[in-house]
Design a protein around this motif. Structure first.
Motif, PDB file in Angstrom:
ATOM      1  N   TYR A 188       0.865  -1.055  -0.091  1.00 18.71           N
ATOM      2  CA  TYR A 188       0.380   0.406  -0.656  1.00 18.71           C
ATOM      3  C   TYR A 188       1.522   1.314  -0.403  1.00 18.71           C
ATOM      4  O   TYR A 188       0.733   1.943  -1.121  1.00 18.71           O
ATOM      5  N   GLU A 189       1.801   1.480   0.888  1.00 18.65           N
ATOM      6  CA  GLU A 189       3.017   2.643   0.939  1.00 18.65           C
ATOM      7  C   GLU A 189       3.917   2.602  -0.666  1.00 18.65           C
ATOM      8  O   GLU A 189       3.976   3.585  -0.647  1.00 18.65           O
ATOM      9  N   LYS A 190       3.565   1.986  -1.380  1.00 15.31           N
ATOM     10  CA  LYS A 190       4.947   2.090  -1.434  1.00 15.31           C
ATOM     11  C   LYS A 190       3.735   2.279  -3.193  1.00 15.31           C
ATOM     12  O   LYS A 190       5.070   2.851  -4.043  1.00 15.31           O
ATOM     13  N   ARG A 191       2.506   2.244  -3.345  1.00 17.23           N
ATOM     14  CA  ARG A 191       1.938   3.279  -4.041  1.00 17.23           C
ATOM     15  C   ARG A 191       1.281   4.247  -3.682  1.00 17.23           C
ATOM     16  O   ARG A 191       1.018   5.630  -4.371  1.00 17.23           O
ATOM     17  N   PHE A 192       1.240   4.103  -2.491  1.00 13.11           N
ATOM     18  CA  PHE A 192       0.430   5.418  -1.658  1.00 13.11           C
ATOM     19  C   PHE A 192       0.817   6.048  -0.462  1.00 13.11           C
ATOM     20  O   PHE A 192       0.921   5.372   0.768  1.00 13.11           O
ATOM     21  N   PRO A 193       2.230   6.214  -0.600  1.00 17.41           N
ATOM     22  CA  PRO A 193       3.427   7.102   0.916  1.00 17.41           C
ATOM     23  C   PRO A 193       1.672   7.185   1.740  1.00 17.41           C
ATOM     24  O   PRO A 193       1.113   8.300   1.532  1.00 17.41           O
ATOM     25  N   GLY A 194       2.479   6.798   3.162  1.00 15.01           N
ATOM     26  CA  GLY A 194       1.733   7.729   3.907  1.00 15.01           C
ATOM     27  C   GLY A 194      -0.286   7.247   3.889  1.00 15.01           C
ATOM     28  O   GLY A 194      -1.226   7.662   4.076  1.00 15.01           O
TER      29      GLY A 194
END
Length: 344
Positions: free
Chosen positions: A100-106
């Protein structure tokens, strides 16, 4: 392990999902492509289980790989604790949150399964569980096995939509409204809604083999994931205890009929289901004790639903044997043999 909090004065599910779609035309930037995507799921989770079942029913195992998280998780993320070294062997990550963080940091919302991950980039594509299985049925037809069932038939969609909506709001999510209710008033209202819906389903299934008539559809998959958890978890843990599933004559026979159909019961891991609910929901079950019962061998009892006519796969065929890597251990499901196949 820091556990999350689930009980609310009136439970409301967060339905804000990543709604990108993988389609034949790639209109969202994600074209159907064999070997590109990985379905990350957990056998413990009903929403993820439906994706596992539909993938198997349609024969997409060699096209969309499967990563499995363990049955318990903390407040931060589902984890790959079933895999050697605690890392997903394809994505190389210890937590689903990393995708998830890879595409949407935070990424600001909950880390949910099922999720489809783009293997080349390691980023999540979608976690929209409802649309995901419909797209498996309609967008991935080029790669479906010969004899795959039509789970989302065009001619039935108008009739299916309200049935599936009611199953979702009143049954799939209804058990959670009971289990996570933080006030007596909220629980009482949720309890009444749930059993009103189960009574409706009991009546509907008394005279027909499947929810939409003679053959399996996505509607049956969606209902089954709640029914198979009802007596092991929802009846006690979530206080859905007016009666057990095996006290509904039609619903119980229908559930066994589905369970004994390849693609349903052979994907069920009762042990993981129980450990997930009783260990993770500590504000419902503070000691984290997992009950020994109930006896689950009755899932193999005869159901006699054939007398209603119809056939599960229509003009199609049942899926073949499960690959060794995806078999449920016999110790976790009394209805499968040592080879992971249903004993019937």
């Amino acid at each position: 392990m820091a556990q999350g909090s689930y009980v609310e004065p009136t439970y409301e599910r967060d339905t804000r999902y990543i709604n990108d779609r993988i389609t034949k035309d790639g209109s969202d930037g994600w074209p159907v492509e064999a070997g590109r995507y990985r379905l990350v799921a957990a056998r413990a989770c009903p929403w993820a289980s439906r994706a596992i079942m539909v993938r198997r029913l349609l024969g997409l195992e060699d096209v969309i790989s499967l990563g499995l998280c363990g049955p318990t998780h903390d407040s931060d993320s589902w984890t790959f604790d079933l895999d050697e070294g605690g890392l997903d062997p394809v994505l190389g990550i210890p937590r689903l949150k990393d995708a998830y963080e890879k595409r949407f940091p935070g990424y600001p919302r909950g880390i949910t399964v099922p999720a489809v991950v783009d293997v080349p980039t390691g980023g999540v594509v979608t976690n929209d569980f409802a649309q995901m299985t419909l797209d498996f049925a309609t967008e991935w037809t080029e790669f479906q096995r010969e004899g795959a069932p039509d789970l989302w038939p065009v001619g039935l969609r108008e009739e299916m939509a309200p049935v599936m909506k009611r199953i979702y709001t009143e049954v799939n999510n209804g058990v959670y409204r009971c289990g996570f209710a933080g006030t007596q008033e909220a629980y009482d209202a949720a309890y009444d809604r749930l059993f009103t819906a189960l009574d409706w389903l009991e009546e509907r299934l008394t005279g027909q083999r499947y929810l939409m008539g003679e053959h399996l559809t996505c509607a049956d998959v969606r209902l089954f994931t709640t029914l198979v958890r009802f007596d092991p978890v929802y009846h006690g843990h979530f206080k859905c205890n007016r009666q057990k599933l095996d006290e509904f004559p039609a619903l119980w026979a229908y559930a066994r009929d589905l369970f004994q159909t390849p693609g349903f019961g052979d994907t069920v891991d009762f042990s993981q289901i129980k450990h997930h609910y009783y260990e993770v929901h500590r504000d419902v079950n503070p000691a984290g004790i997992v009950p020994a019962g109930p006896d689950l061998t009755n899932w193999s009892d005869p159901h006699d639903r054939e007398s209603l006519g119809g056939s599960p796969f229509g003009d199609g065929t049942a899926p073949g044997e499960i690959a060794a890597a995806e078999r449920v251990p016999q110790a976790n499901n009394p209805a499968v043999g040592p080879d992971g196949q249903l004993v019937r």
